[in-house]
Design an enzyme around this catalytic site. Structure first.
Site, PDB file in Angstrom:
ATOM      1  N   ASN A 224      -2.030   0.443   6.778  1.00  0.00           N
ATOM      2  CA  ASN A 224      -1.372  -0.842   7.337  1.00  0.00           C
ATOM      3  C   ASN A 224      -0.686  -1.779   6.231  1.00  0.00           C
ATOM      4  OD1 ASN A 224      -3.558  -1.631   5.658  1.00  0.00           O
ATOM      5  ND2 ASN A 224      -4.720  -2.648   7.282  1.00  0.00           N
TER       6      ASN A 224
ATOM      7  N   TYR B  13     -12.467  -1.875  -3.452  1.00  0.00           N
ATOM      8  CA  TYR B  13     -13.087  -2.188  -2.104  1.00  0.00           C
ATOM      9  C   TYR B  13     -14.606  -2.079  -1.912  1.00  0.00           C
ATOM     10  CZ  TYR B  13      -8.457  -2.144   0.152  1.00  0.00           C
ATOM     11  OH  TYR B  13      -7.070  -2.585   0.561  1.00  0.00           O
TER      12      TYR B  13
ATOM     13  N   LYS C 271       0.685  -1.340   0.030  1.00  0.00           N
ATOM     14  CA  LYS C 271      -0.053  -0.191   0.081  1.00  0.00           C
ATOM     15  C   LYS C 271       0.900   1.133   0.190  1.00  0.00           C
ATOM     16  CE  LYS C 271      -4.074  -2.111   2.178  1.00  0.00           C
ATOM     17  NZ  LYS C 271      -5.023  -1.883   3.630  1.00  0.00           N
TER      18      LYS C 271
ATOM     19  N   GLU D 137      -9.490 -10.727  -7.532  1.00  0.00           N
ATOM     20  CA  GLU D 137      -8.725  -9.589  -7.348  1.00  0.00           C
ATOM     21  C   GLU D 137      -7.573  -9.557  -8.429  1.00  0.00           C
ATOM     22  OE1 GLU D 137      -9.751  -8.954  -2.597  1.00  0.00           O
ATOM     23  OE2 GLU D 137      -7.712  -9.492  -3.284  1.00  0.00           O
TER      24      GLU D 137
ATOM     25  N   HIS E 128      -2.448  -5.640   1.599  1.00  0.00           N
ATOM     26  CA  HIS E 128      -3.713  -6.175   1.376  1.00  0.00           C
ATOM     27  C   HIS E 128      -3.115  -7.646   0.894  1.00  0.00           C
ATOM     28  CE1 HIS E 128      -7.580  -7.163  -0.050  1.00  0.00           C
ATOM     29  NE2 HIS E 128      -6.869  -7.586  -1.096  1.00  0.00           N
TER      30      HIS E 128
END
Ligand code: GDP
Length: 139
Positions: free
Chosen positions: A113, A50, A10, A127, A116
């Site tokens: 965080n 998302y 990320k 995905e 993913h």
């Protein structure tokens, strides 16, 4: 069983030049990076990715965070790769993440965080198909 899972390094991590360190944790855990590309997610791509969270209060923040800087999208392959990578990532909130996990080592907070990873084999397939074709993946 050999599986493939989808991973994103990320923006909070790419911004801090942590791609190599995160890849080292992934590889040390026995997962093979069989496809990888650095991309800047568009608003539309992040919203679609998302989609299941669109009613959640943090959706807007999630989309703006994910589009704030480049990400590295990856396909990881290995034995039980989906569950294995969830273990290697650690809990969503780094305060709850186990020692040695990517999120314990690198995440800033629950919203930033660092990584993913797909939560099921079905979602992994969906995905992966959003970012890679079969020809991109060299196992
Ligand atoms: P994951 O599968 O561990 O990534 O967790 P989830 O599927 O529950 O949530 C998806 C992503 O939404 C997380 O990785 C976080 O980036 C973000 N997220 C989840 N909960 C929160 C929250 O309470 N606040 C914020 N800002 N982001 C959150």
């Amino acid at each position: 069983m050999t599986e493939r899972t989808f991973s994103i390094i990320k923006p909070d991590a790419t911004e801090r030049n942590l791609t190599g360190k995160i890849n080292a944790v992934i590889e040390d855990a026995g997962l093979r990076i069989v496809a990888q590309r650095r991309v800047r997610l568009s608003q539309a791509q992040a919203e679609k990715f998302y989609e299941i969270h669109k009613e959640r209060p943090f959706f807007g923040e999630l989309v703006s965070t994910m589009t704030s800087a480049p990400v590295v999208v990856q396909v990881l392959e290995g034995d039980n790769a989906v569950a294995r990578y969830r273990e290697v990532m650690g809990a969503t909130n780094p305060d709850n993440a186990a020692e040695g996990t990517i999120r314990k080592l690198f995440a800033k907070n629950v919203g930033e965080n660092s990584v993913h990873g797909s939560d099921s084999l079905d979602n992994a397939k969906i995905e992966i198909a959003q970012f890679f074709t079969d020809a991109d993946i060299v196992g």
